[in-house]
Design a protein around this motif. Structure first.
Motif, mmCIF file in Angstrom:
data_model
loop_
_atom_site.group_PDB
_atom_site.id
_atom_site.type_symbol
_atom_site.label_atom_id
_atom_site.label_comp_id
_atom_site.label_asym_id
_atom_site.label_seq_id
_atom_site.Cartn_x
_atom_site.Cartn_y
_atom_site.Cartn_z
ATOM 1 N N UNK A 160 0.822 -1.202 0.000
ATOM 2 C CA UNK A 160 0.000 0.000 0.000
ATOM 3 C C UNK A 160 0.859 1.256 0.000
ATOM 4 N N UNK A 161 0.226 2.410 0.152
ATOM 5 C CA UNK A 161 0.934 3.695 0.102
ATOM 6 C C UNK A 161 1.974 3.849 1.211
ATOM 7 N N UNK A 162 1.757 3.197 2.352
ATOM 8 C CA UNK A 162 2.713 3.234 3.464
ATOM 9 C C UNK A 162 3.735 2.102 3.359
ATOM 10 N N UNK A 163 3.668 1.372 2.241
ATOM 11 C CA UNK A 163 4.552 0.256 1.922
ATOM 12 C C UNK A 163 4.333 -0.966 2.811
ATOM 13 N N UNK A 164 3.142 -1.076 3.374
ATOM 14 C CA UNK A 164 2.757 -2.262 4.131
ATOM 15 C C UNK A 164 2.407 -3.374 3.145
ATOM 16 N N UNK A 165 2.874 -4.580 3.416
ATOM 17 C CA UNK A 165 2.624 -5.716 2.534
ATOM 18 C C UNK A 165 1.142 -6.082 2.557
ATOM 19 N N UNK A 166 0.502 -6.069 1.382
ATOM 20 C CA UNK A 166 -0.904 -6.449 1.252
ATOM 21 C C UNK A 166 -1.051 -7.879 0.757
ATOM 22 N N UNK A 167 -0.176 -8.264 -0.174
ATOM 23 C CA UNK A 167 -0.249 -9.612 -0.745
ATOM 24 C C UNK A 167 1.139 -10.033 -1.221
ATOM 25 N N UNK A 168 1.375 -11.331 -1.136
ATOM 26 C CA UNK A 168 2.633 -11.944 -1.548
ATOM 27 C C UNK A 168 2.258 -13.273 -2.171
ATOM 28 N N UNK A 169 2.462 -13.415 -3.485
ATOM 29 C CA UNK A 169 2.004 -14.629 -4.153
ATOM 30 C C UNK A 169 2.941 -15.011 -5.292
ATOM 31 N N UNK A 170 2.891 -16.293 -5.636
ATOM 32 C CA UNK A 170 3.696 -16.812 -6.734
ATOM 33 C C UNK A 170 3.179 -16.249 -8.050
ATOM 34 N N UNK A 171 4.069 -15.997 -8.979
ATOM 35 C CA UNK A 171 3.692 -15.454 -10.278
ATOM 36 C C UNK A 171 2.718 -16.382 -11.001
ATOM 37 N N UNK A 172 2.889 -17.679 -10.835
ATOM 38 C CA UNK A 172 2.039 -18.639 -11.539
ATOM 39 C C UNK A 172 0.743 -18.992 -10.795
ATOM 40 N N UNK A 173 0.513 -18.416 -9.614
ATOM 41 C CA UNK A 173 -0.703 -18.728 -8.835
ATOM 42 C C UNK A 173 -1.286 -17.490 -8.139
ATOM 43 N N UNK A 174 -1.765 -16.519 -8.904
ATOM 44 C CA UNK A 174 -2.267 -15.289 -8.289
ATOM 45 C C UNK A 174 -3.728 -15.349 -7.841
ATOM 46 N N UNK A 175 -4.514 -16.263 -8.392
ATOM 47 C CA UNK A 175 -5.967 -16.246 -8.233
ATOM 48 C C UNK A 175 -6.466 -16.188 -6.796
ATOM 49 N N UNK A 176 -6.087 -17.143 -5.987
ATOM 50 C CA UNK A 176 -6.602 -17.250 -4.623
ATOM 51 C C UNK A 176 -6.252 -16.016 -3.779
ATOM 52 N N UNK A 177 -5.013 -15.571 -3.860
ATOM 53 C CA UNK A 177 -4.553 -14.439 -3.047
ATOM 54 C C UNK A 177 -5.233 -13.143 -3.464
ATOM 55 N N UNK A 178 -5.294 -12.872 -4.767
ATOM 56 C CA UNK A 178 -5.907 -11.628 -5.231
ATOM 57 C C UNK A 178 -7.406 -11.599 -4.942
ATOM 58 N N UNK A 179 -8.053 -12.731 -5.046
ATOM 59 C CA UNK A 179 -9.476 -12.807 -4.713
ATOM 60 C C UNK A 179 -9.679 -12.544 -3.227
ATOM 61 N N UNK A 180 -8.803 -13.088 -2.401
ATOM 62 C CA UNK A 180 -8.901 -12.937 -0.944
ATOM 63 C C UNK A 180 -8.798 -11.469 -0.508
ATOM 64 N N UNK A 181 -7.975 -10.658 -1.199
ATOM 65 C CA UNK A 181 -7.819 -9.249 -0.805
ATOM 66 C C UNK A 181 -8.754 -8.322 -1.596
ATOM 67 N N UNK A 182 -9.677 -8.900 -2.360
ATOM 68 C CA UNK A 182 -10.675 -8.110 -3.060
ATOM 69 C C UNK A 182 -10.280 -7.613 -4.438
ATOM 70 N N UNK A 183 -9.249 -8.188 -5.020
ATOM 71 C CA UNK A 183 -8.804 -7.776 -6.349
ATOM 72 C C UNK A 183 -9.011 -8.880 -7.391
ATOM 73 N N UNK A 184 -9.934 -9.779 -7.133
ATOM 74 C CA UNK A 184 -10.191 -10.889 -8.047
ATOM 75 C C UNK A 184 -10.598 -10.443 -9.433
ATOM 76 N N UNK A 185 -11.268 -9.299 -9.531
ATOM 77 C CA UNK A 185 -11.697 -8.794 -10.838
ATOM 78 C C UNK A 185 -10.576 -8.088 -11.595
#
Length: 67
Positions: free
Chosen positions: A20-45
Motif C-alpha cells: 500500500x501507500x505506506x509500503x505495508x505488505x498487502x499480498x505476496x504470491x507466486x507469479x504462476x498462482x495469483x488467483x486465490x490471493x488476489x481474490x482474498x484481498x478483493x482484487x479478483x476482478x
C-alpha cells in the motif's frame, strides 16, 4: 498501491508483492498462482490487469499500480 516482482533462486519460485501507500505488505504470491490471493484481498476482478503488468515488470523494480 505498489507492485514488486521478486526473483526466486534455485527451487524458490518468482513472487509478486503488492504494497500500500505506506509500503505495508498487502499480498505476496507466486507469479504462476495469483488467483486465490488476489481474490482474498478483493482484487479478483483485476487479476488479468495485475498479471499483465507483472509479467512485463523487471525483477526488483517498484512500480505504482493504479487500479
Amino acid at each position: 498501491m505498489y507492485i514488486i516482482k521478486v526473483k526466486g533462486v534455485a527451487k524458490i519460485p518468482d513472487y509478486i508483492q503488492l504494497r500500500d501507500e505506506k509500503f505495508t505488505l498487502l499480498a505476496y504470491f507466486r507469479v504462476d498462482r495469483p488467483d486465490k490471493t488476489l481474490t482474498k484481498i478483493g482484487l479478483g476482478d483485476k487479476i488479468d490487469e495485475i498479471m499483465k503488468l507483472a509479467n512485463d515488470l523487471p525483477f526488483g523494480k517498484i512500480v505504482k499500480l493504479e487500479l
